[in-house]
Design a protein around this motif. Structure first.
Motif, PDB file in Angstrom:
ATOM      1  N   GLN A 342       0.834  -1.209   0.000  1.00  0.00           N
ATOM      2  CA  GLN A 342       0.000   0.000   0.000  1.00  0.00           C
ATOM      3  C   GLN A 342       0.870   1.261   0.000  1.00  0.00           C
ATOM      4  OE1 GLN A 342      -2.561  -0.489   3.384  1.00  0.00           O
ATOM      5  NE2 GLN A 342      -3.776  -2.086   2.418  1.00  0.00           N
ATOM      6  N   ASP A 343       1.842   1.251  -0.912  1.00  0.00           N
ATOM      7  CA  ASP A 343       2.752   2.379  -1.122  1.00  0.00           C
ATOM      8  C   ASP A 343       3.631   2.695   0.100  1.00  0.00           C
ATOM      9  OD1 ASP A 343       1.731   2.764  -3.689  1.00  0.00           O
ATOM     10  OD2 ASP A 343       0.091   4.002  -2.929  1.00  0.00           O
ATOM     11  N   GLN A 344       3.736   1.739   1.001  1.00  0.00           N
ATOM     12  CA  GLN A 344       4.584   1.932   2.178  1.00  0.00           C
ATOM     13  C   GLN A 344       5.717   0.918   2.160  1.00  0.00           C
ATOM     14  OE1 GLN A 344       2.567   1.683   5.907  1.00  0.00           O
ATOM     15  NE2 GLN A 344       4.397   2.067   7.133  1.00  0.00           N
ATOM     16  N   LYS A 345       6.941   1.390   2.312  1.00  0.00           N
ATOM     17  CA  LYS A 345       8.115   0.535   2.305  1.00  0.00           C
ATOM     18  C   LYS A 345       8.204  -0.194   3.648  1.00  0.00           C
ATOM     19  CE  LYS A 345      11.593  -0.171  -0.679  1.00  0.00           C
ATOM     20  NZ  LYS A 345      11.431  -0.364  -2.112  1.00  0.00           N
ATOM     21  N   ILE A 346       8.152  -1.522   3.607  1.00  0.00           N
ATOM     22  CA  ILE A 346       8.218  -2.313   4.830  1.00  0.00           C
ATOM     23  C   ILE A 346       9.638  -2.834   5.055  1.00  0.00           C
ATOM     24  CG2 ILE A 346       7.205  -4.214   6.122  1.00  0.00           C
ATOM     25  CD1 ILE A 346       5.213  -2.039   5.365  1.00  0.00           C
ATOM     26  N   LEU A 347      10.199  -3.457   4.022  1.00  0.00           N
ATOM     27  CA  LEU A 347      11.589  -3.919   4.052  1.00  0.00           C
ATOM     28  C   LEU A 347      12.313  -3.349   2.848  1.00  0.00           C
ATOM     29  CD1 LEU A 347      11.435  -7.733   5.032  1.00  0.00           C
ATOM     30  CD2 LEU A 347      11.986  -5.800   6.512  1.00  0.00           C
ATOM     31  N   VAL A 383       7.693 -10.921  -2.119  1.00  0.00           N
ATOM     32  CA  VAL A 383       8.622  -9.792  -2.141  1.00  0.00           C
ATOM     33  C   VAL A 383       8.330  -8.893  -3.332  1.00  0.00           C
ATOM     34  CG1 VAL A 383      10.428 -11.133  -1.002  1.00  0.00           C
ATOM     35  CG2 VAL A 383      10.349 -11.063  -3.495  1.00  0.00           C
ATOM     36  N   THR A 384       8.595  -7.600  -3.148  1.00  0.00           N
ATOM     37  CA  THR A 384       8.470  -6.645  -4.250  1.00  0.00           C
ATOM     38  C   THR A 384       9.716  -6.672  -5.116  1.00  0.00           C
ATOM     39  OG1 THR A 384       7.165  -5.232  -2.776  1.00  0.00           O
ATOM     40  CG2 THR A 384       7.920  -4.258  -4.837  1.00  0.00           C
ATOM     41  N   GLU A 385      10.880  -6.803  -4.457  1.00  0.00           N
ATOM     42  CA  GLU A 385      12.155  -6.909  -5.157  1.00  0.00           C
ATOM     43  C   GLU A 385      12.992  -7.973  -4.465  1.00  0.00           C
ATOM     44  OE1 GLU A 385      14.124  -3.147  -5.403  1.00  0.00           O
ATOM     45  OE2 GLU A 385      12.258  -2.050  -5.772  1.00  0.00           O
ATOM     46  N   GLY A 386      13.950  -8.535  -5.211  1.00  0.00           N
ATOM     47  CA  GLY A 386      14.823  -9.550  -4.650  1.00  0.00           C
ATOM     48  C   GLY A 386      14.183 -10.923  -4.658  1.00  0.00           C
TER      49      GLY A 386
END
Length: 577
Positions: A342-347, A383-386
């Motif tokens: 939701q547009d918030q960086k968690i990790l 994951v969004t990346e990695g």
């Protein structure tokens, strides 16, 4: 109603039998007025007393047959409706169980409960008794009109003129009810949510003396539910009296005009009697139109809500051709992992390697992303990346069931089912997990002592969410559950926070002695992670520090500060100064 057709086709034979009973019942019903016609014309007017007994017996048999077929029709309609509702509820619950965590984060429990229970029951009525009643009303009306036309086509114009007016009012009624039922269903879900939250969190409510506030919140929701049902009642009151007035007018006109026709010898007195019986028979389908349309409108609204859930797809599923690991060793690797929700960086750019059989400790402030690490390993989120690798394979390429069976997780928020202690430890693995294994896991979690002291030991039924047990006891049962699973990867998410230091020490010793198991320990206490092969400190979604207990103390950074805060600078700390 979309998607219901396949269920109805599945039980076509039951519908066919019910329809046969329906037709037979109607035929017997419409035959009765003809017998009454003969009694009036041949016996009362004609004076033929000899046939009276046979006509009365015929009338009795027609009534009995009608009752038998009506019973079979209603019974079969209830059976088929129940079977379809069971199928729908099973499919709906299975679908909900298969949804990703994101689904449950945007749908509250009360709403889902309303869909599974009340909405399915409304569909049960529509595809069962109410649905067949609609068919009966149409078929019955058609046959009765034919019989009335045979008696007097002119006299039949009376019901034919009044019926369209009744139909028009019924349609207006249905349109008015459709929106009201939709709103009632929504408010019912909200009311369920408020009630469930208060019953589940009753201890919190009482601890903070929030009874008045919660009662007021429930009163407001209950008031909105009341107002919507009042709107429903007003809609019914607006149209139903008109329907009743028109049906009574039909009977009065039939008797009046029919009496004139008898005087004019256009029809016999017996035929008038039969026509009045038919007029009575044609009244009930029109009188129940409001109730039937209510039920059907409610079922349509419920079907829309159920379909809305069924049309949602799980965002996290197994790949079509998953890679199957012959044996899971337990090697875990986070490779430049980032997660945005939701547009918030968690990790952000988190990397670590946890070799099989080793232990990794994870610490950090609340909101630093510790529990998110668990959610990503379990694929509650992707994951969004990695990438996250298990034994060198991206977890997104693995079968979801194998991935989750390879891990045993002790969640931060302990949940125990309303079942026996033994079943809570087995958690559905009765077919292969024997009692000795359950007891061994309980001993390792330091839970065997208090479980044995319960009235029925491991067969004691505990309340919902472990009501009656202390926080520490619930945590120990949760740890026992994970240990009994005997998975190659053990994840403890702040699992000893409710335990006293002595009990925690005993459990830590048991965990330390476990060999061949990859352990990921998330904690706030230094004591829980100090013996880990590596410790990482998360801050703002990234790794701020990493190393062993000794090396992190030597850095005198975040880990050192936490240690000082927890142990008030004992001699061991002073050695590093």
């Amino acid at each position: 109603m979309k998607s219901l057709g396949k269920y109805m086709v599945k039980y076509w034979y039951l519908y066919l039998f019910a329809m046969a009973c329906l037709v037979m019942g109607i035929l017997l019903d419409v035959a009765a007025p003809r017998v009454i016609e003969r009694i009036i014309d041949d016996v009362i007017v004609g004076g033929n007393q000899g046939i009276l007994i046979s006509l009365l017996v015929t009338l009795f048999l027609l009534g009995t047959g009608r009752g038998v077929f009506k019973y079979l029709q209603e019974f079969i309609s209830d059976v088929v409706g129940l079977k379809i509702s069971v199928d729908i509820r099973k499919k709906l619950f299975t679908h909900i169980e298969g949804m990703s965590m994101g689904f449950f984060e945007k749908n509250n429990t009360g709403e889902l409960m309303a869909r599974v229970k009340e909405d399915v029951e409304r569909i049960w009525e529509a595809v069962g008794f109410v649905g067949l009643l609609c068919v009966e009303a149409v078929v019955h009306t058609a046959i009765v009109i034919i019989c009335m036309v045979k008696i007097s086509p002119v006299l039949t114009l009376i019901p034919l003129c009044i019926m369209p007016m009744v139909g028009y009012i019924a349609i207006r009624l249905e349109k008015g009810l459709d929106k009201v039922y939709d709103d009632i269903s929504e408010e019912n879900a909200k009311l369920n949510t408020v009630a469930q939250e208060n019953l589940t969190g009753v201890r919190t409510v009482k601890a903070f003396s929030r009874e008045r506030y919660e009662i007021e919140k429930f009163r407001k929701s209950n008031g909105r539910y009341y107002n919507l049902n009042m709107a429903l009642a007003k809609t019914m009151a607006k149209y139903n009296p008109n329907i009743s007035f028109l049906t009574k007018t039909l009977l009065v006109l039939s008797v009046t005009v029919g009496g004139i026709f008898v005087v004019q010898e256009r029809i016999s007195l017996g035929q008038l009697g039969a026509f009045i019986e038919y007029a009575n028979n044609i009244v009930w389908p029109m009188e129940i139109l409001g109730w039937v349309t209510n039920s059907m409108a409610a079922a349509v609204a419920s079907n829309k809500k159920i379909n809305k859930i069924l049309f949602e797809e799980a965002q996290i599923v197994s790949p079509e051709e998953p890679e199957i690991l012959t044996k899971v060793r337990g090697d875990l690797e986070f490779r430049n992992v980032s997660l945005t929700l939701q547009d918030q960086k968690i990790l952000e750019d988190v990397s670590f390697v946890l070799p099989a059989g080793k232990t990794l400790g994870v610490m950090g402030m609340t909101g630093s992303g510790k529990t998110t690490v668990v959610n990503l390993i379990e694929r509650f989120h992707d994951v969004t990346e990695g990438a996250i690798l298990l034994d060198g394979v991206d977890v997104r390429r693995l079968d979801l069931s194998q991935l989750r069976k390879s891990t045993a997780v002790v969640m931060q928020d302990v949940f125990l089912f309303s079942d026996t202690v033994g079943e809570n430890i087995r958690i559905g693995s009765r077919d292969w997990m024997e009692r000795p294994r359950v007891e061994k896991a309980a001993m390792a979690a330091d839970a065997h002592g208090f479980v044995s002291a319960l009235p029925e030991g491991y067969d004691t039924v505990i309340g919902e969410k472990g009501v009656g047990l202390s926080g520490g006891q619930k945590q120990r049962l949760s740890i026992a559950r994970a240990l009994a699973k005997d998975a190659p990867i053990l994840i403890l998410d702040d699992s000893t926070s409710a335990l006293d230091m002595e009990t925690e020490h005993e459990i830590q010793q048991q965990l330390k002695e476990m060999s061949g198991v990859t352990k990921l320990i998330i904690a706030h206490r230094i004591s829980a992670v100090r013996h880990a092969d590596e410790i990482i400190i998360l801050q703002d979604g990234g790794i701020a520090e990493r190393g062993t207990h000794e090396s992190l103390l030597a850095k005198k950074g975040l880990y050192y500060d936490t240690y000082v805060a927890q142990y008030e600078e004992p001699e061991e700390v002073k050695e590093w100064q």
